[in-house]
Design a protein around this motif. Sequence first.
Motif, mmCIF file in Angstrom:
data_model
loop_
_atom_site.group_PDB
_atom_site.id
_atom_site.type_symbol
_atom_site.label_atom_id
_atom_site.label_comp_id
_atom_site.label_asym_id
_atom_site.label_seq_id
_atom_site.Cartn_x
_atom_site.Cartn_y
_atom_site.Cartn_z
ATOM 1 N N LEU A 234 0.848 -1.189 0.000
ATOM 2 C CA LEU A 234 0.000 0.000 0.000
ATOM 3 C C LEU A 234 0.884 1.240 0.000
ATOM 4 C CD1 LEU A 234 -3.074 0.505 0.113
ATOM 5 C CD2 LEU A 234 -2.853 0.763 2.589
ATOM 6 N N ASP A 235 0.518 2.200 -0.812
ATOM 7 C CA ASP A 235 1.247 3.463 -0.886
ATOM 8 C C ASP A 235 0.225 4.580 -0.677
ATOM 9 O OD1 ASP A 235 3.061 5.458 -1.326
ATOM 10 O OD2 ASP A 235 3.183 5.169 -3.502
ATOM 11 N N ILE A 236 0.358 5.339 0.417
ATOM 12 C CA ILE A 236 -0.601 6.385 0.742
ATOM 13 C C ILE A 236 0.072 7.744 0.615
ATOM 14 C CG2 ILE A 236 -2.157 7.333 2.489
ATOM 15 C CD1 ILE A 236 -2.379 4.556 3.690
ATOM 16 N N LEU A 237 -0.406 8.551 -0.327
ATOM 17 C CA LEU A 237 0.023 9.938 -0.497
ATOM 18 C C LEU A 237 -1.043 10.838 0.111
ATOM 19 C CD1 LEU A 237 1.132 9.765 -4.239
ATOM 20 C CD2 LEU A 237 2.600 9.589 -2.226
ATOM 21 N N ALA A 238 -0.641 11.992 0.637
ATOM 22 C CA ALA A 238 -1.638 12.786 1.345
ATOM 23 C C ALA A 238 -1.314 14.270 1.389
ATOM 24 C CB ALA A 238 -1.792 12.266 2.778
ATOM 25 N N LEU A 239 -2.389 15.051 1.461
ATOM 26 C CA LEU A 239 -2.345 16.392 2.010
ATOM 27 C C LEU A 239 -2.819 16.244 3.445
ATOM 28 C CD1 LEU A 239 -4.087 18.496 -0.799
ATOM 29 C CD2 LEU A 239 -1.637 18.169 -0.423
ATOM 30 N N GLY A 240 -2.026 16.705 4.398
ATOM 31 C CA GLY A 240 -2.403 16.519 5.793
ATOM 32 C C GLY A 240 -1.360 17.126 6.699
ATOM 33 N N GLY A 241 -1.264 16.555 7.917
ATOM 34 C CA GLY A 241 -0.365 17.109 8.905
ATOM 35 C C GLY A 241 0.492 16.058 9.569
ATOM 36 N N ASP A 242 1.017 16.418 10.735
ATOM 37 C CA ASP A 242 1.985 15.560 11.421
ATOM 38 C C ASP A 242 1.403 14.200 11.789
ATOM 39 O OD1 ASP A 242 3.797 17.631 11.254
ATOM 40 O OD2 ASP A 242 3.398 18.386 13.276
ATOM 41 N N ARG A 243 0.140 14.175 12.172
ATOM 42 C CA ARG A 243 -0.448 12.896 12.595
ATOM 43 C C ARG A 243 -0.541 11.920 11.423
ATOM 44 N NH1 ARG A 243 -3.558 16.613 15.700
ATOM 45 N NH2 ARG A 243 -3.463 16.225 17.953
ATOM 46 N N MET A 244 -0.933 12.409 10.261
ATOM 47 C CA MET A 244 -1.015 11.517 9.104
ATOM 48 C C MET A 244 0.372 11.023 8.692
ATOM 49 S SD MET A 244 -4.041 13.175 6.774
ATOM 50 C CE MET A 244 -3.993 11.841 5.592
ATOM 51 N N ALA A 245 1.352 11.897 8.767
ATOM 52 C CA ALA A 245 2.716 11.474 8.450
ATOM 53 C C ALA A 245 3.183 10.406 9.425
ATOM 54 C CB ALA A 245 3.653 12.676 8.473
ATOM 55 N N ALA A 246 2.911 10.612 10.709
ATOM 56 C CA ALA A 246 3.317 9.635 11.722
ATOM 57 C C ALA A 246 2.600 8.302 11.538
ATOM 58 C CB ALA A 246 3.052 10.197 13.121
ATOM 59 N N ALA A 247 1.372 8.347 11.021
ATOM 60 C CA ALA A 247 0.606 7.115 10.823
ATOM 61 C C ALA A 247 1.106 6.306 9.636
ATOM 62 C CB ALA A 247 -0.875 7.446 10.637
ATOM 63 N N GLY A 248 1.861 6.946 8.730
ATOM 64 C CA GLY A 248 2.423 6.192 7.617
ATOM 65 C C GLY A 248 2.145 6.764 6.245
ATOM 66 N N ALA A 249 1.505 7.940 6.160
ATOM 67 C CA ALA A 249 1.276 8.565 4.859
ATOM 68 C C ALA A 249 2.488 9.391 4.442
ATOM 69 C CB ALA A 249 0.038 9.463 4.927
ATOM 70 N N THR A 250 2.699 9.500 3.144
ATOM 71 C CA THR A 250 3.734 10.375 2.590
ATOM 72 C C THR A 250 3.079 11.697 2.217
ATOM 73 O OG1 THR A 250 4.984 8.508 1.711
ATOM 74 C CG2 THR A 250 5.428 10.676 0.756
ATOM 75 N N LEU A 251 3.474 12.782 2.883
ATOM 76 C CA LEU A 251 2.826 14.062 2.653
ATOM 77 C C LEU A 251 3.328 14.724 1.373
ATOM 78 C CD1 LEU A 251 2.637 15.782 6.164
ATOM 79 C CD2 LEU A 251 0.983 14.264 5.059
ATOM 80 N N ILE A 252 2.390 15.144 0.534
ATOM 81 C CA ILE A 252 2.712 15.986 -0.617
ATOM 82 C C ILE A 252 2.853 17.428 -0.144
ATOM 83 C CG2 ILE A 252 1.875 16.845 -2.839
ATOM 84 C CD1 ILE A 252 0.314 14.240 -3.142
ATOM 85 N N GLU A 253 2.010 17.812 0.794
ATOM 86 C CA GLU A 253 2.032 19.167 1.345
ATOM 87 C C GLU A 253 1.466 19.118 2.758
ATOM 88 O OE1 GLU A 253 3.114 23.170 0.747
ATOM 89 O OE2 GLU A 253 3.030 21.724 -0.901
ATOM 90 N N HIS A 254 2.039 19.921 3.652
ATOM 91 C CA HIS A 254 1.541 20.019 5.025
ATOM 92 C C HIS A 254 0.443 21.073 5.048
ATOM 93 C CE1 HIS A 254 1.415 20.311 9.368
ATOM 94 N NE2 HIS A 254 2.361 19.394 9.470
ATOM 95 N N THR A 255 -0.775 20.676 5.458
ATOM 96 C CA THR A 255 -1.927 21.575 5.332
ATOM 97 C C THR A 255 -2.661 21.853 6.637
ATOM 98 O OG1 THR A 255 -3.351 19.685 4.787
ATOM 99 C CG2 THR A 255 -2.375 20.896 2.945
ATOM 100 N N SER A 256 -2.197 21.350 7.762
ATOM 101 C CA SER A 256 -3.005 21.443 8.973
ATOM 102 C C SER A 256 -3.078 22.846 9.556
ATOM 103 C CB SER A 256 -2.481 20.468 10.041
ATOM 104 O OG SER A 256 -1.168 20.805 10.422
#
Length: 398
Positions: free
Chosen positions: A46-68
């Motif tokens: 599984l490969d998860i890309l995301a717009l999100g923040g620190d919690r999503m990154a810590a959970a295992g997503a690769t952030l495209i942009e930090h948006t929180s």
Amino acid sequence: MGLQDADEPSRPIRIFISTGEVSGDLQGSRLVQALLRQAEAVNQPLDILALGGDRMAAAGATLIEHTSAIGSVGILEAIPFLFSGLKIQQRVHAQLTATPPDVVVLIDYFGVNLGVGRAVQRHFPQVPMLYYIAPQEWVWSLSPRNTQRIIGLSDRILAIFKAEADYYQRHGADVAWMGHPLLDWVSEAPTRADARQRLGLSVDQPAIALLPASRRQEMRYLLPVMFAAARRIQDQVPDVHFWIPASLAAYRPALERAVQTYGLHATVLDGQAHDAIAAADVVIGKSGTVNLETALMNVPQVVLYRVHPLTAWIARHLLHFSIPFMSPTNLAVMKPVVPEFLQDAATPQAIAQATLDLLLNPERRQQMQADYDQVRQALGQPGVSDRVAQAIFTQVKS
């Protein structure tokens, strides 16, 4: 469709999740955990890309942009973030062009997600798109056009409130009611005794949690009235102590300055919002997800919200803005479980009076806590994040 059998070789499934703000980052992180957990159970890469923040990154997503930190509520309040939103859309387009997704999940965050969703539809029309925690048009419905925009972006809406599901279904959407994801979290919530021990509070020390902001605009419009109310409470109950968790580290200096300005007996915490809530006798909080967290921890609360006066005037007089309630706690059962004060009604005197009533009147506290039982029942059944993850995997085309 969906996950492959455990004994079949499979390519990685790529999921793109788009959200912003503190609450979206929190719910997104829980979804990421559920997706990874289910994929691991069947040996599915599984490969998860995301717009999100620190919690999503810590959970295992690769952030495209930090948006929180770039969210807003209101018309004028959104203007400073328009350029940021356009830049984010460009980054998303570039990233998804290089690594096309198998499924897209939008979480709340209407302004940016509208642009992101349109770009996905234009460039990747074959990719299914789900809206999880749809924007609250089902509450305020400022424009039928906005409702249709949300439905137009969504192959399916995964609703967290029953009223949300009913609203979008009436307007022609494919909707599934998942229940509220905080039901999965409540078993992890701290107890009052444990929270007080961590904060160094005695059993009988009066304590109030102040939760003024997860967005920058709220520091401007909510903090002054909330802290002025706290000062009034302190004048009536001199031994009260206020606990103020900073939802973002960048807010801490302003919170500490405000504590000094208003002369509060208060401690600013680095995060620790759940400890502050669990330890409190009453919470004074801005309207948002934290209201439901407070209700699920069985702590009495007072809710407020304010926006720029011109935004409020436009909404009231030009857009005919009208809502039954603003707090998710009240919206869950469509009744005034907790006192809420919106715009001009959110005065230091009114907030202080409602808080003192809860702090000093046992019968009032007990009534609110009894009403919380109805709120819990209205939120559905636990296992929400896993149900949402499964719904996402069923949309993936083999």
